[in-house]
Design a protein around this motif. Sequence first.
Motif, PDB file in Angstrom:
ATOM      1  N   ALA A 194       0.832  -1.199   0.000  1.00 28.48           N
ATOM      2  CA  ALA A 194       0.000   0.000   0.000  1.00 28.48           C
ATOM      3  C   ALA A 194       0.864   1.245   0.000  1.00 28.48           C
ATOM      4  CB  ALA A 194      -0.904  -0.001   1.233  1.00 28.48           C
ATOM      5  N   THR A 198      -2.642   7.562  -1.845  1.00 27.97           N
ATOM      6  CA  THR A 198      -3.458   6.927  -2.894  1.00 27.97           C
ATOM      7  C   THR A 198      -4.475   7.900  -3.463  1.00 27.97           C
ATOM      8  OG1 THR A 198      -5.064   6.174  -1.225  1.00 27.97           O
ATOM      9  CG2 THR A 198      -3.247   4.669  -1.772  1.00 27.97           C
ATOM     10  N   GLU A 199      -4.294   9.167  -3.174  1.00 27.98           N
ATOM     11  CA  GLU A 199      -5.300  10.176  -3.518  1.00 27.98           C
ATOM     12  C   GLU A 199      -5.621  10.213  -5.011  1.00 27.98           C
ATOM     13  OE1 GLU A 199      -5.868  15.042  -3.266  1.00 27.98           O
ATOM     14  OE2 GLU A 199      -4.220  14.063  -2.213  1.00 27.98           O
ATOM     15  N   ARG A 203     -10.491   4.666  -7.978  1.00 22.72           N
ATOM     16  CA  ARG A 203     -11.046   4.275  -6.681  1.00 22.72           C
ATOM     17  C   ARG A 203     -12.418   3.627  -6.851  1.00 22.72           C
ATOM     18  NH1 ARG A 203      -9.682   6.103  -1.507  1.00 22.72           N
ATOM     19  NH2 ARG A 203      -7.949   7.106  -2.600  1.00 22.72           N
ATOM     20  N   VAL A 205     -15.468   2.686  -4.358  1.00 20.36           N
ATOM     21  CA  VAL A 205     -15.948   2.902  -2.992  1.00 20.36           C
ATOM     22  C   VAL A 205     -17.114   1.956  -2.708  1.00 20.36           C
ATOM     23  CG1 VAL A 205     -16.901   4.567  -1.369  1.00 20.36           C
ATOM     24  CG2 VAL A 205     -15.231   5.321  -3.092  1.00 20.36           C
ATOM     25  N   THR A 275     -11.203   1.454   5.724  1.00 18.27           N
ATOM     26  CA  THR A 275      -9.984   0.824   5.226  1.00 18.27           C
ATOM     27  C   THR A 275      -9.853   1.003   3.721  1.00 18.27           C
ATOM     28  OG1 THR A 275     -10.115  -0.859   6.965  1.00 18.27           O
ATOM     29  CG2 THR A 275      -8.720  -1.368   5.059  1.00 18.27           C
ATOM     30  N   GLU A 276      -8.615   1.195   3.263  1.00 16.69           N
ATOM     31  CA  GLU A 276      -8.309   1.217   1.841  1.00 16.69           C
ATOM     32  C   GLU A 276      -7.444   0.005   1.508  1.00 16.69           C
ATOM     33  OE1 GLU A 276      -6.383   4.819   0.753  1.00 16.69           O
ATOM     34  OE2 GLU A 276      -8.205   6.040   0.857  1.00 16.69           O
ATOM     35  N   LEU A 278      -5.151  -1.623  -1.636  1.00 19.22           N
ATOM     36  CA  LEU A 278      -4.538  -1.381  -2.934  1.00 19.22           C
ATOM     37  C   LEU A 278      -4.694  -2.610  -3.817  1.00 19.22           C
ATOM     38  CD1 LEU A 278      -2.717   0.689  -4.549  1.00 19.22           C
ATOM     39  CD2 LEU A 278      -0.804  -0.763  -3.871  1.00 19.22           C
ATOM     40  N   VAL A 288      -7.654   1.580  -5.910  1.00 20.12           N
ATOM     41  CA  VAL A 288      -7.965   1.453  -4.491  1.00 20.12           C
ATOM     42  C   VAL A 288      -9.404   1.012  -4.313  1.00 20.12           C
ATOM     43  CG1 VAL A 288      -8.241   2.721  -2.321  1.00 20.12           C
ATOM     44  CG2 VAL A 288      -6.273   3.192  -3.796  1.00 20.12           C
ATOM     45  N   VAL A 289      -9.625   0.032  -3.443  1.00 20.08           N
ATOM     46  CA  VAL A 289     -10.962  -0.289  -2.957  1.00 20.08           C
ATOM     47  C   VAL A 289     -11.088   0.348  -1.583  1.00 20.08           C
ATOM     48  CG1 VAL A 289     -12.557  -2.103  -2.237  1.00 20.08           C
ATOM     49  CG2 VAL A 289     -11.097  -2.440  -4.253  1.00 20.08           C
ATOM     50  N   GLU A 290     -12.013   1.267  -1.449  1.00 19.43           N
ATOM     51  CA  GLU A 290     -12.223   1.989  -0.185  1.00 19.43           C
ATOM     52  C   GLU A 290     -13.538   1.514   0.445  1.00 19.43           C
ATOM     53  OE1 GLU A 290     -12.764   6.543   1.584  1.00 19.43           O
ATOM     54  OE2 GLU A 290     -12.440   6.214  -0.569  1.00 19.43           O
TER      55      GLU A 290
END
Length: 292
Positions: A194, A198-199, A203, A205, A275-276, A278, A288-290
Motif C-alpha cells: 500500500a 493513494t489520492e 477508486r 468505494v 480501510t483502503e 490497494l 484502491v478499494v475503499e
Amino acid sequence: VDNNDWLEPLNYLEFLRSYGPHFTINRMMNFESVKLRLEREQPLTLLEFNYMILQAYDFLELNRREGCVLQFGGSDQWGNIVNGIDLTRKVERKAVFGMTAPLITTSDGKKMGKSAAGAVWLNSDLVTPYDYWQFWRAEVARLTQVEGAAINDAKVVLADECTSLLHGPDVLPAIKETAAALFAENKAQGKGGAPTSTENLPRLVLSFAELSASTSILPGGKEAPGKALVDVLVALDMASSKAEARRLIKGGGARVGGEKVVDESFCLSGIAAGTEVLVSAGKKRHGVVEVV
C-alpha cells in the motif's frame, strides 16, 4: 452532431436504390484492410460491408448539413474515408478530403479501442491524471532511441508535458507524490504494498454493509462471500472484461494489498470500514478499494 439524426429515418430499400449504385464490391475488395482479412481467412460479414457504405454516407451528410470538407481518422479508416470522398464527389459534385494518422496502440501492439483495457481517454472521469501520466511514461520506450539512465529522464519529461497540456501543470505535484510513494514502498517491500498516498489512484468505494452482504458467483456456479476480484479489476478499468481479468490473475499479474493473487475465484471480504486496499495490475497500474 449525432448521425442517428439522418440514419434513423432512412428507408433501407430507398437508400440502396439511391446510393448503392455508387459502390462496387470490386473496389471495396481492393482496400488493404479487406485484403488482409481475406488473406488471413477471417470472415467478412455483410454488416461490415454496410458499415463502409454508412460511414461514406455520414461524410456526405456532414458536408450537406455542416459544410464539412475534411474527415480525420485512424489509418484503419482510410478505406471508409475514401468511400465518403468518392460518394460526395459523385452525388454532390464537390471535392472533400481525408487525413489519417497511425493508430494508437496498447503496450502489446493492439488497436486501442474504446473497450480496450488501458485505453487512454482525455476525460479525467474515465482516466485519472495519474494514469494518463503513467501511460506517457510507458510510451517513451516505443517513441525514442534513448537508452540507459537517460531514458528515465525522458519518461518524466514526456509524461509531464503531455499531462500538463491536458490537465494543467497543477496536477503534477500530486501525481509525483503518488508515484514516489509507490516506488518507495515497492522498493522497500519488494512487492506492490500500500502506498503512502493513494489520492490520485482510480477508486472503487463500497459501503461496509454492501461488502458484508455481497456474494459473488464463481466459475461453476458456486457462491462465495465478498466482492470478486475479477469484478473489482473491471470496475477499476484494469481489465475490459471478466475474461481478461481472469487471464490477468492466472498469469500472476494481479495483487491485492501487495500480495500476488493467482486464484481467479478470489473475493475481497472481511474488510473493516475506513480501510483502503490497494489493487494492482502489473507493476504500474494501481487502484484502491475503499470501504466506508
